[in-house]
Scaffold this motif. Sequence first.
Motif, PDB file in Angstrom:
ATOM      1  N   PRO A   5       5.201   6.148  12.684  1.00  0.00           N
ATOM      2  CA  PRO A   5       5.418   6.563  14.050  1.00  0.00           C
ATOM      3  C   PRO A   5       4.294   5.863  14.908  1.00  0.00           C
ATOM      4  O   PRO A   5       3.100   5.802  14.474  1.00  0.00           O
ATOM      5  N   SER A   6       4.699   5.510  16.059  1.00  0.00           N
ATOM      6  CA  SER A   6       3.589   4.870  17.198  1.00  0.00           C
ATOM      7  C   SER A   6       2.542   6.171  17.413  1.00  0.00           C
ATOM      8  O   SER A   6       1.689   5.652  17.779  1.00  0.00           O
ATOM      9  N   ARG A   7       3.260   7.369  17.356  1.00  0.00           N
ATOM     10  CA  ARG A   7       2.244   8.701  17.854  1.00  0.00           C
ATOM     11  C   ARG A   7       2.335   9.595  16.936  1.00  0.00           C
ATOM     12  O   ARG A   7       3.368  10.046  16.355  1.00  0.00           O
ATOM     13  N   LEU A   8       1.143   9.803  16.257  1.00  0.00           N
ATOM     14  CA  LEU A   8       1.012  10.928  15.251  1.00  0.00           C
ATOM     15  C   LEU A   8       1.128  12.385  15.947  1.00  0.00           C
ATOM     16  O   LEU A   8       0.598  12.744  16.741  1.00  0.00           O
ATOM     17  N   VAL A   9       2.390  13.096  15.329  1.00  0.00           N
ATOM     18  CA  VAL A   9       2.573  14.420  15.841  1.00  0.00           C
ATOM     19  C   VAL A   9       1.851  15.457  14.924  1.00  0.00           C
ATOM     20  O   VAL A   9       2.218  15.547  13.813  1.00  0.00           O
ATOM     21  N   GLN A  10       0.979  16.180  15.429  1.00  0.00           N
ATOM     22  CA  GLN A  10       0.269  17.453  14.647  1.00  0.00           C
ATOM     23  C   GLN A  10       1.420  18.377  14.261  1.00  0.00           C
ATOM     24  O   GLN A  10       1.867  18.984  15.177  1.00  0.00           O
ATOM     25  N   LYS A  11       1.031  18.569  12.930  1.00  0.00           N
ATOM     26  CA  LYS A  11       1.865  19.624  12.282  1.00  0.00           C
ATOM     27  C   LYS A  11       1.113  21.160  12.772  1.00  0.00           C
ATOM     28  O   LYS A  11      -0.110  21.144  12.302  1.00  0.00           O
ATOM     29  N   PRO A  12       1.888  22.131  13.393  1.00  0.00           N
ATOM     30  CA  PRO A  12       1.311  23.213  13.590  1.00  0.00           C
ATOM     31  C   PRO A  12       0.707  23.921  12.331  1.00  0.00           C
ATOM     32  O   PRO A  12       1.506  24.093  11.233  1.00  0.00           O
ATOM     33  N   LEU A  13      -0.335  24.859  12.332  1.00  0.00           N
ATOM     34  CA  LEU A  13      -0.908  25.522  11.286  1.00  0.00           C
ATOM     35  C   LEU A  13       0.324  26.941  10.920  1.00  0.00           C
ATOM     36  O   LEU A  13       0.511  27.235   9.918  1.00  0.00           O
ATOM     37  N   ALA A  14       0.500  27.346  12.379  1.00  0.00           N
ATOM     38  CA  ALA A  14       1.529  28.427  12.256  1.00  0.00           C
ATOM     39  C   ALA A  14       2.117  28.597  13.539  1.00  0.00           C
ATOM     40  O   ALA A  14       2.114  27.681  14.456  1.00  0.00           O
ATOM     41  N   VAL A  15       3.208  29.420  13.997  1.00  0.00           N
ATOM     42  CA  VAL A  15       3.874  29.575  15.083  1.00  0.00           C
ATOM     43  C   VAL A  15       4.195  31.022  15.323  1.00  0.00           C
ATOM     44  O   VAL A  15       4.369  31.875  14.444  1.00  0.00           O
ATOM     45  N   LEU A  16       4.146  31.396  16.588  1.00  0.00           N
ATOM     46  CA  LEU A  16       4.523  32.598  17.244  1.00  0.00           C
ATOM     47  C   LEU A  16       5.679  32.520  17.823  1.00  0.00           C
ATOM     48  O   LEU A  16       5.930  31.696  18.964  1.00  0.00           O
ATOM     49  N   ILE A  17       6.795  33.306  17.584  1.00  0.00           N
ATOM     50  CA  ILE A  17       7.947  33.312  18.058  1.00  0.00           C
ATOM     51  C   ILE A  17       8.344  34.472  18.555  1.00  0.00           C
ATOM     52  O   ILE A  17       8.234  35.635  18.303  1.00  0.00           O
ATOM     53  N   GLU A  18       8.799  34.617  19.871  1.00  0.00           N
ATOM     54  CA  GLU A  18       9.233  35.710  20.501  1.00  0.00           C
ATOM     55  C   GLU A  18      10.691  35.760  20.388  1.00  0.00           C
ATOM     56  O   GLU A  18      11.560  35.008  20.232  1.00  0.00           O
ATOM     57  N   ILE A  19      11.164  37.314  19.786  1.00  0.00           N
ATOM     58  CA  ILE A  19      12.348  37.661  19.296  1.00  0.00           C
ATOM     59  C   ILE A  19      12.792  38.647  20.183  1.00  0.00           C
ATOM     60  O   ILE A  19      12.107  39.330  20.925  1.00  0.00           O
ATOM     61  N   GLY A  20      14.114  38.740  20.102  1.00  0.00           N
ATOM     62  CA  GLY A  20      14.949  39.993  20.901  1.00  0.00           C
ATOM     63  C   GLY A  20      16.162  39.401  21.395  1.00  0.00           C
ATOM     64  O   GLY A  20      17.000  38.749  20.428  1.00  0.00           O
ATOM     65  N   ASP A  21      16.596  40.018  22.461  1.00  0.00           N
ATOM     66  CA  ASP A  21      18.121  39.722  23.098  1.00  0.00           C
ATOM     67  C   ASP A  21      18.345  38.306  23.716  1.00  0.00           C
ATOM     68  O   ASP A  21      19.318  37.888  24.163  1.00  0.00           O
ATOM     69  N   THR A  22      17.096  37.580  23.882  1.00  0.00           N
ATOM     70  CA  THR A  22      17.357  36.268  24.398  1.00  0.00           C
ATOM     71  C   THR A  22      18.048  35.126  23.693  1.00  0.00           C
ATOM     72  O   THR A  22      17.915  35.561  22.381  1.00  0.00           O
ATOM     73  N   ALA A  23      18.783  34.502  24.200  1.00  0.00           N
ATOM     74  CA  ALA A  23      19.614  33.493  23.664  1.00  0.00           C
ATOM     75  C   ALA A  23      18.921  32.377  22.880  1.00  0.00           C
ATOM     76  O   ALA A  23      19.156  31.862  21.799  1.00  0.00           O
ATOM     77  N   LYS A  24      17.780  32.113  23.446  1.00  0.00           N
ATOM     78  CA  LYS A  24      16.919  31.051  22.867  1.00  0.00           C
ATOM     79  C   LYS A  24      15.359  31.568  22.726  1.00  0.00           C
ATOM     80  O   LYS A  24      14.845  32.308  23.631  1.00  0.00           O
ATOM     81  N   GLU A  25      15.186  31.345  21.508  1.00  0.00           N
ATOM     82  CA  GLU A  25      13.766  31.894  21.157  1.00  0.00           C
ATOM     83  C   GLU A  25      12.560  30.952  21.598  1.00  0.00           C
ATOM     84  O   GLU A  25      12.697  29.873  21.643  1.00  0.00           O
ATOM     85  N   LYS A  26      11.671  31.839  22.173  1.00  0.00           N
ATOM     86  CA  LYS A  26      10.327  30.996  22.733  1.00  0.00           C
ATOM     87  C   LYS A  26       9.504  30.867  21.329  1.00  0.00           C
ATOM     88  O   LYS A  26       9.114  31.840  20.934  1.00  0.00           O
ATOM     89  N   ARG A  27       9.111  29.453  21.333  1.00  0.00           N
ATOM     90  CA  ARG A  27       8.025  29.359  20.047  1.00  0.00           C
ATOM     91  C   ARG A  27       6.791  29.005  20.745  1.00  0.00           C
ATOM     92  O   ARG A  27       6.776  28.101  21.423  1.00  0.00           O
ATOM     93  N   PHE A  28       5.680  29.232  20.202  1.00  0.00           N
ATOM     94  CA  PHE A  28       4.402  28.803  20.637  1.00  0.00           C
ATOM     95  C   PHE A  28       3.564  28.389  19.230  1.00  0.00           C
ATOM     96  O   PHE A  28       3.458  29.113  18.303  1.00  0.00           O
ATOM     97  N   ALA A  29       3.224  27.090  19.432  1.00  0.00           N
ATOM     98  CA  ALA A  29       2.575  26.484  18.148  1.00  0.00           C
ATOM     99  C   ALA A  29       1.094  26.866  18.173  1.00  0.00           C
ATOM    100  O   ALA A  29       0.417  26.701  19.100  1.00  0.00           O
ATOM    101  N   ILE A  30       0.862  27.060  16.778  1.00  0.00           N
ATOM    102  CA  ILE A  30      -0.527  27.604  16.489  1.00  0.00           C
ATOM    103  C   ILE A  30      -1.097  26.173  16.003  1.00  0.00           C
ATOM    104  O   ILE A  30      -0.860  25.808  14.832  1.00  0.00           O
ATOM    105  N   THR A  31      -1.937  25.335  16.662  1.00  0.00           N
ATOM    106  CA  THR A  31      -2.315  24.128  16.301  1.00  0.00           C
ATOM    107  C   THR A  31      -3.950  24.037  15.699  1.00  0.00           C
ATOM    108  O   THR A  31      -4.365  23.027  15.258  1.00  0.00           O
ATOM    109  N   THR A  32      -4.552  25.223  16.140  1.00  0.00           N
ATOM    110  CA  THR A  32      -5.904  25.306  15.810  1.00  0.00           C
ATOM    111  C   THR A  32      -6.269  26.410  15.126  1.00  0.00           C
ATOM    112  O   THR A  32      -5.399  27.630  15.269  1.00  0.00           O
ATOM    113  N   THR A  33      -7.362  26.718  14.596  1.00  0.00           N
ATOM    114  CA  THR A  33      -7.871  28.057  13.912  1.00  0.00           C
ATOM    115  C   THR A  33      -8.298  29.059  14.891  1.00  0.00           C
ATOM    116  O   THR A  33      -8.808  30.152  14.363  1.00  0.00           O
TER     117      THR A  33
END
Length: 286
Positions: free
Chosen positions: A185-213
Amino acid sequence: MSERKSVVRDGERQSSGTVLESAEEIRQAIQSARKSPPSADERSRETAGESQASSTTQSFRPRNRPPMAVLCVRFDEDDTGQELAVFTSPFVIGRVEGNLVIEHDSEISGRHAELIRVFENGRHFWQLHDLKSTNGTFVRAAVALLRDQQEILLGGRRYRFEIESEGSDLAKSNSPTTRKVQQAPSRLVQKPLAVLIEIGDTAKEKRFAITTTEHWIGRDSRLCSIVLDDPMVSPRHAKLYRDKQNRWLLANSKSLNGIWLRVNRIDLGNTAQFQLGEQRFSIRVP
């Protein structure tokens, strides 16, 4: 007739020689003992080498019976609540049945959690057990160890912490199947170390990528890399980081509403706070 009976009781009280100490007199005696400076004899004993502890009177504590706990059902938006003594073990809290029934919170299970008094290594202490509730049992923590799929409460919302698998790419590379060469690929996409996901009644989960320590979590984008749009989250609410042992930790940053960790069983110590459904509790062992 009633006045005569009162006089007789007073006469009996005085003639018996026993005079009960009133609640106000007891309160004043306790306050005086706590505030009074050491006497001349006590100061002289300390000067002679006796420890200050030997001249300090301790409050009464039972020697034989196990300790009770004081449970406080906390009022919303307040630091106070209704207190009740917990003598029995187990002490069950639920929406339908138990020693304490809270009917108005639909997120509390019928039998949600229980307090257990445990005797181990010569001492008594209290534990909090989840009773396979639907929405879980959460405790307020200063620092929380996060495992994969761990659920936490921040502000007024629930989140799930997921650790990305580091062995998945390695497993694919060892596969006997021949992979087709693909253009890089022309641009390297950094794979997250972890992810924080908001869960609940919302139809779409909000995801927050943890890319550094290390990440700061909060409401203020100038102070935090993970920004939560929640008025119950402090501007700089908590620090998420990975330590030298590769463990993920979440540390409270003196936030108003704290960080809460979902648990199945935990020792409560002398003081703790926990949440069932949307009802918060505090407990102390005098």
